[in-house]
Design an enzyme around this catalytic site. Structure first.
Site, PDB file in Angstrom:
ATOM      1  N   HIS A  73     -37.550 -10.367  13.596  1.00 23.89           N
ATOM      2  CA  HIS A  73     -37.465 -11.491  14.514  1.00 23.89           C
ATOM      3  C   HIS A  73     -38.766 -11.728  15.258  1.00 23.89           C
ATOM      4  O   HIS A  73     -38.866 -12.613  16.085  1.00 23.89           O
ATOM      5  CB  HIS A  73     -36.366 -11.244  15.553  1.00 23.89           C
ATOM      6  CG  HIS A  73     -34.977 -11.311  14.978  1.00 23.89           C
ATOM      7  ND1 HIS A  73     -34.349 -10.200  14.448  1.00 23.89           N
ATOM      8  CD2 HIS A  73     -34.109 -12.345  14.852  1.00 23.89           C
ATOM      9  CE1 HIS A  73     -33.141 -10.554  14.017  1.00 23.89           C
ATOM     10  NE2 HIS A  73     -32.971 -11.849  14.248  1.00 23.89           N
TER      11      HIS A  73
ATOM     12  N   SER B 157     -21.870  -6.002  16.502  1.00 25.27           N
ATOM     13  CA  SER B 157     -22.818  -6.570  17.465  1.00 25.27           C
ATOM     14  C   SER B 157     -22.167  -7.025  18.765  1.00 25.27           C
ATOM     15  O   SER B 157     -22.876  -7.255  19.748  1.00 25.27           O
ATOM     16  CB  SER B 157     -23.561  -7.736  16.831  1.00 25.27           C
ATOM     17  OG  SER B 157     -24.302  -7.259  15.745  1.00 25.27           O
TER      18      SER B 157
ATOM     19  N   CYS C  29     -30.658  -9.524  17.308  1.00 23.22           N
ATOM     20  CA  CYS C  29     -31.701  -8.658  16.734  1.00 23.22           C
ATOM     21  C   CYS C  29     -31.315  -7.196  16.946  1.00 23.22           C
ATOM     22  O   CYS C  29     -31.056  -6.750  18.053  1.00 23.22           O
ATOM     23  CB  CYS C  29     -33.052  -8.944  17.400  1.00 23.22           C
ATOM     24  SG  CYS C  29     -34.306  -7.729  16.982  1.00 23.22           S
TER      25      CYS C  29
END
Lengths: 621, 365
Positions: A365, A322, A378
């Site tokens: 989310h 991420s 997300c």
């Protein structure tokens, strides 16, 4: 005869030719007379002199250049150490010598024989080191018995020392005895069998700079080869000193913070590319090598599943996971396929073709914009945006940030990482590119790989607004006379055009990651300092969704996810950028962010207490 | 172009004599370097390689008529002078002296080439002027310039040994060309004055060597060390020597530079006075044979060429041996065919090639 009669008849020239012959005979006669005088008349005198000729040239090792941190703190040094050496030409009975020495040194005869045998490569007049770094007690015992140990003598040799022990060991590398293959091309440069040479890291890359030049001393020895008197000395020339960009206390703080965990961390000055800290864990003590590492210790290091010898900061390639979303977000904003207002409804997954791509949060989310997407990491927001962006624009942008290429550090083993492109895929797998792969690449998984150093450079580039500085580790080189022979200056590799708007949108979101309660990087928030960052959790193996939850925490170490965290601070006016990878640390927010917290605290001089459990975000990626 | 007579007139004796000395030299190097265990390529093997290369040079040289050199030599001389000038400004510096041009695979030392080209250009000059019944000072202006300029540049490097050798070679050729009585007197006086004045032009280390030579015991372990150790090696050899590989001085590495400039000490220590006598006899034979070649040369150019080459070999031999046995200061002149070194071997073999060339064409115009 008739043809050369032209000149042969000229009496003048004939006379001169005879003159030349007489001259030649005269000089040779003088030489012969002299030889007669030396070799016949005075033969006995010179024979006696030759018997008594007991002068020896002995080498004096040059102290290697020291390595200092940016403020002059000593990182690598030399200390005087005693050793026992033997001159092969003086030792008539090696068996007696080794038999006599072994009990005094308290070492096995086997070990001494090994040393003696390895000395057979040396010229006979060159001392063979039998034992390195012997204690003061052993030395005194040897001195008492020196009469019984002809041909051996106590040598003072500079010994490489690493006061920080394991500190930045991979960066420094280590020394070892020169091998035949290393020796052959270096003979001209004055290397001899038995010399120490840099085997890795800076010790190897800067071997010529650090080495210095051997000196020699002329000693008079008695009939048994014992040194009676030092006659003259030519001092060795020490090596040059290396000043690094490293900040020793920061390096120490980062190393300590890792504790028993494996991984790597890099800290950069965002305005110059200077490497302030570069950590690889677990580490090793280079002094073990300088002393001559034992076979077992060497095998243990090689076989350790956590790879203590690997320089993970530049050699370890990890999926950026991420943390790569920073790159995707900026690329999408710059390409105009998304804005800070772009909202995606995350229901926990998207379907592409017949496959579901999941968000780490099963329940989704809900409505998510850029800020929330980064703050809570997300995945679905990035899936949607990546489909609009396409792999070409994403990989081009990632490459421009310094990912996927090596920086040419003066260190062995620097890896390039990997930013996949259509062309690469075609060459590597002979197939086309699939949209699903774009989606996976957008969240830094799949083919994408980066070294901790590359992640730090990427973060620094975002922090300073688009200038890719070449990361550098050597700040200056100073000759032993104190003259500065090299001074580092910042080097811009490339500049990336990023609009103020996109940059601000992403930076505000990265601040939210750390400074808002739902942010995954909450562990690095400070009252006095605003940090901006991004967590990442890199999958090591694909696990089924089902066994993920009930077996979490109990999966074997080697299957656990890698934890990542990249950050810079202060958020408003960045000075340093940090990248941390904790191998098998599971969650970026819980394993990697706390290490970044210690790094920032050390650099900015902040008092911090232990991390409170509820400050650690133990979820997601 | 190629004449079968060339083969019948080929000077096998000279070639065999040279090979005999060179092989003795290589055997000696084998002993001198035997204590260097673990070296990459043994020195004697490398010398064997250089000898092979030198023989290649000889072959290349004897194919062409040396008379072509009369014209080519001028160009070579010019180019080499330019190289010497180049070295002074851009040469590779090693051990405090700048003598080499780094060609990557090879370090070119123009001062070595100059020895040969000085011989060629002077041979051309004197053969053009012919027999004029003794050269006066005015006639010698050109040879002096041709000789003095390179010698000065070589001295500047600084390489006193080679500069003096170039002067010795040229001087010998001038002597052979013949001097007027007046010129001879002026030159001897001038030479003496120059030697005195030259002292002040010497570098400190060169002065030190000369002082040490005059009194080696002054500094037995410093700069006198080489001379003393070498004398001990030679002297302790006695009448018949300590035997092959048996030299304690050289084997125990008391002897410095024993494979290059001091190779003869190793030989003298191991073979004694008897060996020295034989080796000196071989060298003497080489010199006399060279002069014989000069005497029989087919033309003036060949004659001067042969005299020049003989002078080059002779001064190398005499200066090196005198240095090794303590008759001259240490000036760093190798012993042809005996000391290890590619440059020396190639220069020597070039000279031998020229001699053979002159010798085999003695009956041709």
């Amino acid at each position: 005869m008739s043809l050369n009669a032209a000149w042969a008849d000229l009496t003048g020239r004939r006379q001169r030719l005879i003159l030349l012959i007489l001259c030649a005979i005269f000089f040779f006669a003088v030489l012969l007379l002299r030889l007669w005088y030396l070799q016949v008349i005075n033969a006995d005198r010179y024979a006696t002199l030759s018997e008594k000729n007991r002068f020896r040239y002995l080498p004096i090792a040059a102290p290697r250049g020291t390595v200092l941190d940016r403020n002059g703190a000593v990182l690598v040094d030399n200390r005087p150490a005693f050793g026992l050496s033997a001159l092969r030409q003086e030792v008539d009975d090696p068996e007696a010598l080794i038999h006599g020495v072994a009990p005094l040194l308290e070492v096995s005869q086997e070990k001494l024989w090994d040393a003696w045998r390895s000395g057979s490569r040396f010229p006979r007049y060159r001392p063979v080191p039998l034992a390195h770094d012997i204690g003061r007690d052993s030395m005194e015992r040897l001195q008492e018995h020196s009469v019984d140990l002809p041909g051996s003598f106590i040598d003072v040799l500079p010994m490489r020392s690493y006061p920080g022990e394991e500190l930045a060991a991979h960066l420094f590398g280590y020394l070892g005895e020169i091998t035949e293959a290393e020796l052959t091309p270096r003979r001209e440069a004055g290397y001899r069998p038995g010399d120490q040479i840099g085997k890795g890291g800076l010790e190897k890359s800067f071997e010529e700079v650090l080495r210095g030049e051997e000196g020699e001393r002329l000693v008079e020895v008695d009939v048994k080869g014992r040194q009676m008197r030092q006659v003259s000395t030519q001092e060795p020339l020490p090596g040059s000193h290396l000043s690094l960009t490293l900040l020793r206390p920061l390096q120490q703080a980062a190393e300590t913070s890792f504790g028993d965990q494996a991984g790597a961390a890099v800290v950069l000055d965002v305005h110059s590319g200077e490497i302030l800290a570069m950590v690889s864990r677990p580490s090793f003590n280079p002094e073990l090598f300088a002393r001559g590492i034992s076979g077992q210790a060497w095998i243990d290091l090689l076989k350790d599943p956590r790879h203590p010898l690997q320089f993970k900061a530049i050699n370890g390639q990890y999926p950026p996971a991420s943390t790569f979303k920073i790159v995707t977000a900026l690329a999408a904003l710059e390409a105009g396929v998304a804005s800070s207002a772009t909202t995606v409804d995350c229901q926990g997954s998207i379907i592409l073709g017949n496959r579901a791509f999941r968000c780490w949060k099963k329940d989704g989310h809900g409505a998510t914009n850029l800020k929330k997407a980064l703050r809570e990491s997300c995945d679905v927001w990035f899936y949607e945006v990546a489909l609009r962006l396409g792999i070409d624009r994403l990989s081009t942008f990632a490459l421009s940030l310094g990912l996927g290429e090596s920086f040419g550090l003066p260190l062995e083993g620097e890896k390039r990482g990997l930013i996949p492109t259509r062309q690469w895929k075609r060459e590597r797998y002979k197939t086309g590119w699939y949209d699903g792969e774009t989606i996976i690449a957008a969240i830094g998984q799949g083919f994408v790989l980066a070294t901790p150093l590359q992640l730090a450079v990427m973060t620094a580039t975002v922090a300073n607004g688009g200038t890719v500085y070449k990361p550098q580790v050597v700040k200056s080189i100073r000759s032993p006379q104190g003259e500065e022979v090299y001074q580092m200056s910042p080097e811009v590799l490339q500049t990336v055009e990023i609009s103020e708007r996109s940059l601000n949108a992403v930076k505000r979101s990265l601040e939210a990651v750390v400074n808002e309660r739902h942010g995954t990087g909450w562990a690095t928030h400070f009252d006095e300092l605003k940090v901006a960052g991004k967590t990442g959790t890199a999958q090591v193996v694909k696990r089924k969704d089902d066994d993920e939850e009930d077996e979490a925490g109990r999966i074997p170490y080697r299957f656990r996810d890698h934890a990542l965290f990249v950050a810079y601070a202060p958020a408003e006016d960045p000075r340093i950028a940090v990248a941390v990878v904790v191998e098998h640390g599971e969650h970026g927010g819980s394993a990697a962010a706390p290490i970044a917290r210690d790094i920032f605290a050390s650099y900015f001089g902040l008092e911090i207490g232990p991390l409170r459990p509820d400050d650690v975000v133990n979820v997601g990626d | 172009m190629f004449d079968r007579r060339l083969l019948t007139h080929f000077d096998w004796f000279l070639l065999l004599l040279v090979l005999l000395i060179a092989l003795l030299g290589i055997t000696n190097l084998y002993s001198a370097s035997s204590s260097w265990e673990g070296a990459a390529t043994p020195v004697y093997l490398k010398q064997l390689f250089w000898l092979g290369l030198g023989l290649g040079v000889v072959l290349g040289l004897v194919i062409f008529d040396y008379r072509h050199l009369e014209y080519l030599g001028v160009g070579f001389y010019g180019v080499t002078s330019a190289l010497l000038l180049f070295v002074l400004f851009f040469g590779k510096t090693s051990m405090g002296a700048t003598r080499w041009i780094d060609l990557g695979f090879f370090n070119l030392q123009p001062s070595e080439l100059m020895k040969i080209f000085v011989i060629i250009i002077l041979a051309r000059y004197f053969s053009l002027r012919g027999e004029i019944g003794g050269y006066g000072l005015r006639d010698l202006a050109a040879p002096f310039v041709l000789l003095g300029l390179p010698a000065l540049m070589i001295m500047k490097q600084p390489d006193l040994g080679t500069a003096l050798l170039v002067l010795f070679i040229g001087g010998t050729m001038i002597l052979f060309a013949g001097l007027k009585r007046s010129a001879a007197i002026v030159l001897s006086v001038g030479g003496l004055l120059a030697a005195g004045g030259g002292w002040f032009l010497l570098h400190d280390y060169q002065k030190e060597r000369i002082r040490t030579f005059l009194n080696p015991e002054r500094d037995p372990l410093g700069s006198g060390y080489h001379i003393i150790q070498s004398k001990i090696a030679v002297g302790s050899g006695g009448l018949f020597g300590k035997g092959f590989m048996g030299g304690t001085q050289s084997q125990l590495s008391f002897l410095p530079e024993r494979h290059t400039d001091f190779a003869f000490s190793v030989f003298a220590e191991e073979w004694g006075f008897a060996g020295s006598l034989i080796l000196l006899g071989l060298y003497m034979l080489l010199i006399l044979w060279g002069l014989y070649v000069a005497r029989c040369a087919g033309d003036h150019f060949g004659m001067y060429l042969a005299v020049g080459v003989v002078a080059m070999l002779f001064w190398h031999i005499v200066v090196n041996l005198a240095m090794v046995i303590g008759l001259l200061p240490v000036v760093g002149v190798p012993l042809p065919l005996f000391s290890y070194g590619g440059t020396c071997m190639i220069t020597t073999m070039t000279g031998i090639g020229l001699l053979l060339n002159v010798s085999m064409r003695r009956f041709m115009f």
